[in-house]
Write a protein that holds these residues in place. Sequence first.
Motif, PDB file in Angstrom:
ATOM      1  N   LEU A 123     -46.232 -16.332 -98.633  1.00  9.19           N
ATOM      2  CA  LEU A 123     -47.077 -15.604 -98.030  1.00  9.19           C
ATOM      3  C   LEU A 123     -47.097 -16.002 -96.411  1.00  9.19           C
ATOM      4  O   LEU A 123     -47.378 -15.096 -95.606  1.00  9.19           O
ATOM      5  N   PHE A 124     -46.746 -17.435 -96.027  1.00  7.07           N
ATOM      6  CA  PHE A 124     -46.744 -17.675 -94.927  1.00  7.07           C
ATOM      7  C   PHE A 124     -45.854 -16.886 -93.959  1.00  7.07           C
ATOM      8  O   PHE A 124     -45.851 -16.323 -92.940  1.00  7.07           O
ATOM      9  N   ASP A 125     -44.617 -16.724 -94.884  1.00  8.71           N
ATOM     10  CA  ASP A 125     -43.302 -16.085 -94.242  1.00  8.71           C
ATOM     11  C   ASP A 125     -43.532 -14.714 -93.877  1.00  8.71           C
ATOM     12  O   ASP A 125     -43.348 -13.935 -92.693  1.00  8.71           O
ATOM     13  N   HIS A 126     -44.174 -13.886 -95.055  1.00 12.66           N
ATOM     14  CA  HIS A 126     -44.066 -12.593 -95.071  1.00 12.66           C
ATOM     15  C   HIS A 126     -45.341 -12.218 -94.093  1.00 12.66           C
ATOM     16  O   HIS A 126     -45.364 -11.104 -93.328  1.00 12.66           O
ATOM     17  N   GLY A 127     -46.204 -13.081 -94.028  1.00  7.77           N
ATOM     18  CA  GLY A 127     -47.552 -12.790 -93.078  1.00  7.77           C
ATOM     19  C   GLY A 127     -46.952 -12.896 -91.460  1.00  7.77           C
ATOM     20  O   GLY A 127     -47.655 -11.911 -90.732  1.00  7.77           O
ATOM     21  N   LEU A 128     -46.387 -13.880 -91.242  1.00  7.43           N
ATOM     22  CA  LEU A 128     -45.787 -13.912 -89.995  1.00  7.43           C
ATOM     23  C   LEU A 128     -45.026 -12.887 -89.607  1.00  7.43           C
ATOM     24  O   LEU A 128     -44.943 -12.475 -88.446  1.00  7.43           O
ATOM     25  N   ASP A 129     -44.117 -12.481 -90.579  1.00  8.60           N
ATOM     26  CA  ASP A 129     -43.049 -11.482 -90.306  1.00  8.60           C
ATOM     27  C   ASP A 129     -43.908 -10.002 -89.909  1.00  8.60           C
ATOM     28  O   ASP A 129     -43.642  -9.179 -89.079  1.00  8.60           O
ATOM     29  N   SER A 130     -45.050  -9.598 -90.587  1.00  5.30           N
ATOM     30  CA  SER A 130     -45.959  -8.583 -90.299  1.00  5.30           C
ATOM     31  C   SER A 130     -46.613  -8.684 -88.810  1.00  5.30           C
ATOM     32  O   SER A 130     -46.728  -7.521 -88.236  1.00  5.30           O
ATOM     33  N   TRP A 131     -46.963  -9.968 -88.264  1.00  6.63           N
ATOM     34  CA  TRP A 131     -47.162  -9.970 -87.041  1.00  6.63           C
ATOM     35  C   TRP A 131     -45.940  -9.990 -85.879  1.00  6.63           C
ATOM     36  O   TRP A 131     -46.325  -9.367 -84.685  1.00  6.63           O
ATOM     37  N   ALA A 132     -44.888 -10.359 -86.544  1.00  5.23           N
ATOM     38  CA  ALA A 132     -43.846 -10.357 -85.367  1.00  5.23           C
ATOM     39  C   ALA A 132     -43.347  -8.886 -85.071  1.00  5.23           C
ATOM     40  O   ALA A 132     -42.745  -8.703 -84.140  1.00  5.23           O
ATOM     41  N   CYS A 133     -43.514  -7.892 -85.916  1.00  4.64           N
ATOM     42  CA  CYS A 133     -43.115  -6.612 -85.573  1.00  4.64           C
ATOM     43  C   CYS A 133     -43.544  -6.174 -84.116  1.00  4.64           C
ATOM     44  O   CYS A 133     -42.728  -5.701 -83.578  1.00  4.64           O
ATOM     45  N   VAL A 134     -44.806  -6.307 -83.816  1.00  8.80           N
ATOM     46  CA  VAL A 134     -45.356  -5.880 -82.427  1.00  8.80           C
ATOM     47  C   VAL A 134     -44.469  -6.639 -81.465  1.00  8.80           C
ATOM     48  O   VAL A 134     -44.207  -6.163 -80.347  1.00  8.80           O
ATOM     49  N   PHE A 135     -43.979  -7.907 -81.697  1.00 14.86           N
ATOM     50  CA  PHE A 135     -43.517  -8.668 -80.613  1.00 14.86           C
ATOM     51  C   PHE A 135     -42.126  -8.297 -80.249  1.00 14.86           C
ATOM     52  O   PHE A 135     -41.740  -8.073 -79.253  1.00 14.86           O
ATOM     53  N   PHE A 136     -41.251  -8.123 -81.128  1.00 14.01           N
ATOM     54  CA  PHE A 136     -39.917  -7.743 -81.190  1.00 14.01           C
ATOM     55  C   PHE A 136     -39.867  -6.443 -80.658  1.00 14.01           C
ATOM     56  O   PHE A 136     -38.927  -5.895 -79.830  1.00 14.01           O
ATOM     57  N   VAL A 137     -40.747  -5.345 -81.060  1.00 14.30           N
ATOM     58  CA  VAL A 137     -40.682  -4.027 -80.641  1.00 14.30           C
ATOM     59  C   VAL A 137     -41.183  -3.946 -79.071  1.00 14.30           C
ATOM     60  O   VAL A 137     -40.448  -3.204 -78.205  1.00 14.30           O
ATOM     61  N   ALA A 138     -42.221  -4.686 -78.769  1.00 10.48           N
ATOM     62  CA  ALA A 138     -42.587  -4.571 -77.339  1.00 10.48           C
ATOM     63  C   ALA A 138     -41.732  -5.493 -76.348  1.00 10.48           C
ATOM     64  O   ALA A 138     -41.451  -4.840 -75.173  1.00 10.48           O
ATOM     65  N   THR A 139     -41.011  -6.124 -76.865  1.00 11.94           N
ATOM     66  CA  THR A 139     -39.865  -7.057 -76.200  1.00 11.94           C
ATOM     67  C   THR A 139     -38.770  -6.187 -75.727  1.00 11.94           C
ATOM     68  O   THR A 139     -38.269  -6.158 -74.656  1.00 11.94           O
ATOM     69  N   VAL A 140     -38.205  -5.569 -76.534  1.00 12.31           N
ATOM     70  CA  VAL A 140     -36.951  -4.746 -76.611  1.00 12.31           C
ATOM     71  C   VAL A 140     -37.289  -3.576 -75.739  1.00 12.31           C
ATOM     72  O   VAL A 140     -36.330  -2.947 -75.246  1.00 12.31           O
ATOM     73  N   TYR A 141     -38.590  -3.045 -75.666  1.00 14.57           N
ATOM     74  CA  TYR A 141     -38.883  -2.042 -74.908  1.00 14.57           C
ATOM     75  C   TYR A 141     -38.360  -2.196 -73.342  1.00 14.57           C
ATOM     76  O   TYR A 141     -38.228  -1.310 -72.385  1.00 14.57           O
ATOM     77  N   SER A 142     -38.592  -3.490 -73.147  1.00 17.42           N
ATOM     78  CA  SER A 142     -38.318  -3.936 -71.454  1.00 17.42           C
ATOM     79  C   SER A 142     -36.577  -3.331 -71.201  1.00 17.42           C
ATOM     80  O   SER A 142     -36.661  -3.551 -69.991  1.00 17.42           O
TER      81      SER A 142
END
Length: 386
Positions: A123-142
């Motif tokens: 649960l901890f792993d997949h829960g953080l994965d769900s939040w990580a989506c926005v971080f790597f998308v917004a970061t690679v956009y730069s």
Amino acid sequence: MALYHYVTQEQLSGFDKYKYSAVDSNPLSIYVMHPFWNSVVKILPTWLAPNLITFTGFMFLVLTFTLLSFFDFDFYASGEGYTHVPSWVWIAAGLFNFLAYTLDGVDGKQARRTNSSTPLGELFDHGLDSWACVFFVATVYSVFGRGETGVGVVTLYYLLWVVLFSFILSHWEKYNTGILFLPWGYDISQVTISVVYIVTAVVGVETWYKPVIGNVHYRNLFTVMIVGCLFVVTLPMSLYNVFKAYRNNTLKHSSVYEALLPFFSPVLLFVLSTLWISLSPTDIIEKQPRIFYLMVGTAFSNVTCKLIVCQMSNTRCKPLILLLLPMTAVVLLVISGTLQNGEIIVLYIWTAVVILTHIHYGVSVVKQLSDHFNIYAFSLKKPNSD
């Protein structure tokens, strides 16, 4: 102060019976990454808790997002005529992204190696994965930015939703089949993103200005990769796996309504956030894209975490997440023009509310499950061994 109990007694009972079941058929993962992760996990100390590995990997993504927020808050830095992000930041981004990906791959192996696998870990792993989506998308956009040679902020908003929808599809599959089919797109995208960061540090963002062939630019490949992973790989495989479970009479939910319940809240979140950017009196997505993406991604993670709790505990998913009720009020106030002069302030306040609500939810659930299983979240020691 006592934390609120978000996990019901019925769900706790379901967690007691839970057994992890996943299928990883991605050739990149099977033949390249898993052998690499098997080598990495051997050098980790046996006292290191798997959840600490998971959390460290997630924080590398947050750190990368924070770095790029400092150097490229408005996503203009990669455009012509702007001060570009320093090369060392791209090197750090590439290393941090690959470290996060690696740690996400070895945490489960460390759990099995130390005989400390628990439902809390998944649960901890997949829960953080769900939040990580926005971080790597917004970061690679730069890398591309929003200039003439980049991608528009509205376009990226929809691309973010493609990534979010791809993520929740896997857990919708598991909600209906009881098996987590790991998406191919994740491994491909993580390796690609890490390479792109390092290449950007070496050749500079100006390289991405040039067309690859004809009028096809790298930004087009970026878009095609994200959309293609969903519609060519993830969605067809998800529908096939659910249909196969239906054909074999192993589908966990008999009615179409029950099977589609997990989509109600994400769709409502999509509708609300899309209404906001479409009818915003001040064109909020153009003025504050990074904060808007963060708000949407965090709210999505909250929705997804509650689905993960339901599918792991074999309980019914609620059609509506309570967080979306005040968000509905906020969006209606904004698009009505009532808050026109303070829309940016409202966005910042609402984003803070969403983040704090989600963190409180996460901490509460981790604490509740830690107490239930009599374990520490970030240590392999047992509470009764003190």
